[in-house]
Design a protein around this motif. Structure first.
Motif, PDB file in Angstrom:
ATOM      1  N   ASP A 324       0.859  -1.183   0.000  1.00 28.21           N
ATOM      2  CA  ASP A 324       0.000   0.000   0.000  1.00 28.21           C
ATOM      3  C   ASP A 324       0.902   1.243   0.000  1.00 28.21           C
ATOM      4  OD1 ASP A 324      -3.009   0.904   1.383  1.00 28.21           O
ATOM      5  OD2 ASP A 324      -1.292   2.264   1.546  1.00 28.21           O
ATOM      6  N   TYR A 325       0.560   2.213  -0.870  1.00 26.25           N
ATOM      7  CA  TYR A 325       1.399   3.421  -0.944  1.00 26.25           C
ATOM      8  C   TYR A 325       0.643   4.667  -0.487  1.00 26.25           C
ATOM      9  CZ  TYR A 325      -1.014   4.083  -5.449  1.00 26.25           C
ATOM     10  OH  TYR A 325      -1.973   4.231  -6.420  1.00 26.25           O
ATOM     11  N   SER A 326      -0.429   4.483   0.301  1.00 27.28           N
ATOM     12  CA  SER A 326      -1.274   5.632   0.691  1.00 27.28           C
ATOM     13  C   SER A 326      -0.487   6.741   1.384  1.00 27.28           C
ATOM     14  CB  SER A 326      -2.375   5.195   1.645  1.00 27.28           C
ATOM     15  OG  SER A 326      -3.067   4.138   1.126  1.00 27.28           O
ATOM     16  N   GLU A 327       0.576   6.348   2.104  1.00 22.05           N
ATOM     17  CA  GLU A 327       1.338   7.376   2.825  1.00 22.05           C
ATOM     18  C   GLU A 327       2.169   8.238   1.879  1.00 22.05           C
ATOM     19  OE1 GLU A 327       4.154   6.669   6.028  1.00 22.05           O
ATOM     20  OE2 GLU A 327       2.614   5.413   6.969  1.00 22.05           O
ATOM     21  N   ILE A 328       2.358   7.741   0.652  1.00 21.25           N
ATOM     22  CA  ILE A 328       3.245   8.433  -0.283  1.00 21.25           C
ATOM     23  C   ILE A 328       2.463   9.290  -1.271  1.00 21.25           C
ATOM     24  CG2 ILE A 328       5.005   8.063  -2.100  1.00 21.25           C
ATOM     25  CD1 ILE A 328       5.488   5.291  -0.684  1.00 21.25           C
ATOM     26  N   SER A 329       1.317   8.780  -1.716  1.00 20.10           N
ATOM     27  CA  SER A 329       0.628   9.444  -2.836  1.00 20.10           C
ATOM     28  C   SER A 329      -0.829   9.027  -2.881  1.00 20.10           C
ATOM     29  CB  SER A 329       1.331   9.005  -4.131  1.00 20.10           C
ATOM     30  OG  SER A 329       0.563   9.342  -5.255  1.00 20.10           O
ATOM     31  N   ASP A 330      -1.667   9.874  -3.500  1.00 25.43           N
ATOM     32  CA  ASP A 330      -3.032   9.427  -3.780  1.00 25.43           C
ATOM     33  C   ASP A 330      -3.295   9.337  -5.279  1.00 25.43           C
ATOM     34  OD1 ASP A 330      -3.099  12.066  -4.323  1.00 25.43           O
ATOM     35  OD2 ASP A 330      -4.494  12.613  -2.698  1.00 25.43           O
ATOM     36  N   LEU A 331      -2.209   9.228  -6.058  1.00 27.28           N
ATOM     37  CA  LEU A 331      -2.373   9.007  -7.502  1.00 27.28           C
ATOM     38  C   LEU A 331      -3.065   7.668  -7.742  1.00 27.28           C
ATOM     39  CD1 LEU A 331       1.170   9.891  -8.985  1.00 27.28           C
ATOM     40  CD2 LEU A 331      -0.988  11.089  -9.473  1.00 27.28           C
ATOM     41  N   PRO A 332      -3.825   7.546  -8.851  1.00 31.80           N
ATOM     42  CA  PRO A 332      -4.324   6.214  -9.229  1.00 31.80           C
ATOM     43  C   PRO A 332      -3.132   5.265  -9.439  1.00 31.80           C
ATOM     44  CG  PRO A 332      -5.336   7.923 -10.586  1.00 31.80           C
ATOM     45  CD  PRO A 332      -4.256   8.596  -9.792  1.00 31.80           C
ATOM     46  N   GLU A 333      -3.389   3.965  -9.317  1.00 28.48           N
ATOM     47  CA  GLU A 333      -2.286   3.000  -9.297  1.00 28.48           C
ATOM     48  C   GLU A 333      -1.416   3.027 -10.563  1.00 28.48           C
ATOM     49  OE1 GLU A 333      -4.162  -0.741  -8.349  1.00 28.48           O
ATOM     50  OE2 GLU A 333      -4.826  -0.007  -6.395  1.00 28.48           O
ATOM     51  N   ALA A 334      -2.046   3.173 -11.746  1.00 24.30           N
ATOM     52  CA  ALA A 334      -1.250   3.164 -12.983  1.00 24.30           C
ATOM     53  C   ALA A 334      -0.338   4.391 -13.021  1.00 24.30           C
ATOM     54  CB  ALA A 334      -2.167   3.138 -14.201  1.00 24.30           C
ATOM     55  N   ASP A 335      -0.889   5.546 -12.652  1.00 25.65           N
ATOM     56  CA  ASP A 335      -0.077   6.777 -12.674  1.00 25.65           C
ATOM     57  C   ASP A 335       1.055   6.688 -11.650  1.00 25.65           C
ATOM     58  OD1 ASP A 335      -1.893   7.589 -14.501  1.00 25.65           O
ATOM     59  OD2 ASP A 335      -3.030   8.893 -13.151  1.00 25.65           O
ATOM     60  N   PHE A 336       0.733   6.135 -10.487  1.00 26.48           N
ATOM     61  CA  PHE A 336       1.762   5.996  -9.451  1.00 26.48           C
ATOM     62  C   PHE A 336       2.888   5.089  -9.946  1.00 26.48           C
ATOM     63  CE2 PHE A 336       3.720   3.851  -5.849  1.00 26.48           C
ATOM     64  CZ  PHE A 336       4.139   4.950  -5.108  1.00 26.48           C
ATOM     65  N   SER A 337       2.531   4.002 -10.617  1.00 22.52           N
ATOM     66  CA  SER A 337       3.545   3.038 -11.075  1.00 22.52           C
ATOM     67  C   SER A 337       4.462   3.686 -12.112  1.00 22.52           C
ATOM     68  CB  SER A 337       2.870   1.799 -11.679  1.00 22.52           C
ATOM     69  OG  SER A 337       2.020   1.220 -10.722  1.00 22.52           O
ATOM     70  N   ILE A 338       3.889   4.490 -12.988  1.00 19.71           N
ATOM     71  CA  ILE A 338       4.710   5.178 -14.007  1.00 19.71           C
ATOM     72  C   ILE A 338       5.622   6.201 -13.327  1.00 19.71           C
ATOM     73  CG2 ILE A 338       4.568   6.774 -15.986  1.00 19.71           C
ATOM     74  CD1 ILE A 338       1.933   5.234 -16.734  1.00 19.71           C
ATOM     75  N   TRP A 339       5.052   6.927 -12.383  1.00 21.42           N
ATOM     76  CA  TRP A 339       5.827   7.932 -11.627  1.00 21.42           C
ATOM     77  C   TRP A 339       7.005   7.267 -10.896  1.00 21.42           C
ATOM     78  CZ3 TRP A 339       6.428   8.209  -6.257  1.00 21.42           C
ATOM     79  CH2 TRP A 339       7.004   9.399  -5.772  1.00 21.42           C
TER      80      TRP A 339
END
Ligand code: PMP
Ligand code: GLN
Length: 389
Positions: A324-339
């Protein structure tokens, strides 16, 4: 020329996209599920031996007999179910071909096929190519009360209609790492008593289960085995995902239909690999130690992630771990993975990609999938980068 696509919803799959992105950005690839180490040299030398011994022409359509023997013995040892080598075991071009052939052979227009979402990406295209209708039943995502994805059996039961032909299962589960329990098998038996449905059980991670209860194959229950295509792959078990060697065990009537499709999809599977695998996996030690081997890697990654802002979820099986990456970002999962690939050089897979509607809020839970089938140095390098996120 105008082509009416048969798969309008399909583009390049997420594993290919993320592996390409990883290569373009020199990122550490913990996305696509494959080991970054070689198989046992003994297995490799058995392949060259088979080639040198002259096993280079078409093997039997159903698979080399010695390999079907090895598979039947392995299934008997691990599930207690004795499959008939000639009538019930088929060697396929990876699990992917077995899945496609099983669906195409048994589902057609007017039929419904149930999948549990998130699900492996090949299931829905196989259903669509069969002109059947996919019915997606969500797994219950982790909530404050539970840290894993779980099956809501009432929801599964209520999605069954007179048109339901097949329920596709995949445990140990990609991407969530959930496994089946005896209680789940009880539920499946109940369903099979009430409805005339078939099961396709994708068990490619059968030898990578970390619970003390171990893997619960549908083959362990005679009532389920009687209506199930049990599908697996040597790719996961022997660190040879590129060899595309899989198999399907199913009762004669189901096998007969599957083989009609298999015969014209690929006819057969490269013979040196079959001879080598037949010899190699005769020894149960080649697969019985796999869970301990991967548990060490899983724990290595968990310990590393515990030093970061990612929160690892439990992984009871497979070579995947969700975090879970909630503490880092609230981007959607695909956008977070690219980032994450572009800015921190670690590549993961968004779990949302395993849903039929990846952009929907019900498919996004701020969770990504790591593959830990990697050498310790690769895991360490990734952890060093993740600490800075
Ligand atoms: N099913 C699942 C759940 C998988 O994760 C994979 C791939 N890794 C497959 C099927 C396909 O297996 P194969 O590479 O043997 O075709
Ligand atoms: N099964 C692998 C995964 O889940 C990928 C297989 C593929 O690339 N088609 O990562």
């Amino acid at each position: 020329m105008k082509i009416n696509t048969k798969l309008p919803a399909v583009g390049t799959n997420i594993f290919t996209i993320m592996s390409k992105l990883a290569a373009d950005h020199e990122s550490i690839n913990l996305g696509q599920g494959f080991p970054d180490f070689n198989p046992d040299p003994t297995l490799i030398s058995l392949v060259s031996k088979a080639m040198n011994d002259g096993y280079n022409q078409y093997p039997f359509m159903t698979g080399v007999p010695a390999l079907r023997h090895t598979i039947a013995e392995k299934m008997f040892k691990t599930s207690g179910h004795q499959y008939d080598v000639d009538q019930e075991v088929t060697v396929t071009s990876g699990a992917t071909e077995a899945l496609m052939a099983a669906v195409i052979s048994c589902a057609g227009p007017g039929d419904e096929v149930i999948v549990l979402e998130p699900c492996y990406d090949s299931y829905i295209p196989a259903i669509t190519l069969s002109s059947a209708t996919p019915i997606c039943v969500p797994l219950t995502p982790p909530t404050s009360g539970s840290t894993t994805f779980s099956i809501d059996w009432d929801r599964v039961a209520s999605s069954i209609t007179p048109a339901t032909k097949i329920l596709i299962l995949n445990f140990p589960h990609n991407p969530t790492s959930s496994v089946l329990t005896e209680a789940d098998l009880d539920e499946l038996e109940r369903l099979s008593n009430q409805h005339d449905i078939l099961f396709i059980s994708d068990e490619v991670y059968e030898h990578i289960v970390f619970t003390k209860e171990g893997h619960k194959s549908l083959a362990t229950r005679p009532a389920l085995a009687a209506r199930t295509f049990v599908i697996s792959s040597f790719g996961k078990t022997t660190h040879t995902t590129g060899w595309k060697l899989g198999y399907c065990c199913a009762p004669p009537a189901l096998t007969n239909e599957l083989r009609k499709v298999h015969q014209f999809m690929v006819f057969t599977v490269p013979s040196p690999f079959q001879y080598a695998m037949a010899q190699y996996c005769k020894d149960p030690n080649t697969y019985l130690g796999l869970a301990a081997f991967y548990q060490e890697k899983r724990d290595h990654l968990i310990n590393g992630l515990n030093q970061t802002r990612f929160k690892p979820l439990p992984s009871d099986g497979t070579f995947f771990l969700l975090a879970d990456y909630s503490e880092i970002s609230d981007l959607p999962e695909a956008d977070f993975s690219i980032w994450l690939t572009k800015h921190h050089g670690v590549t993961v897979i968004p779990v949302s990609a395993f849903y039929s509607d990846p952009r929907s809020s019900t498919s996004n839970h701020n969770i990504i999938r790591f593959c830990f089938a990697k050498q310790p140095a690769t895991l360490n390098a990734a952890i060093d980068r993740l600490i800075t996120v």
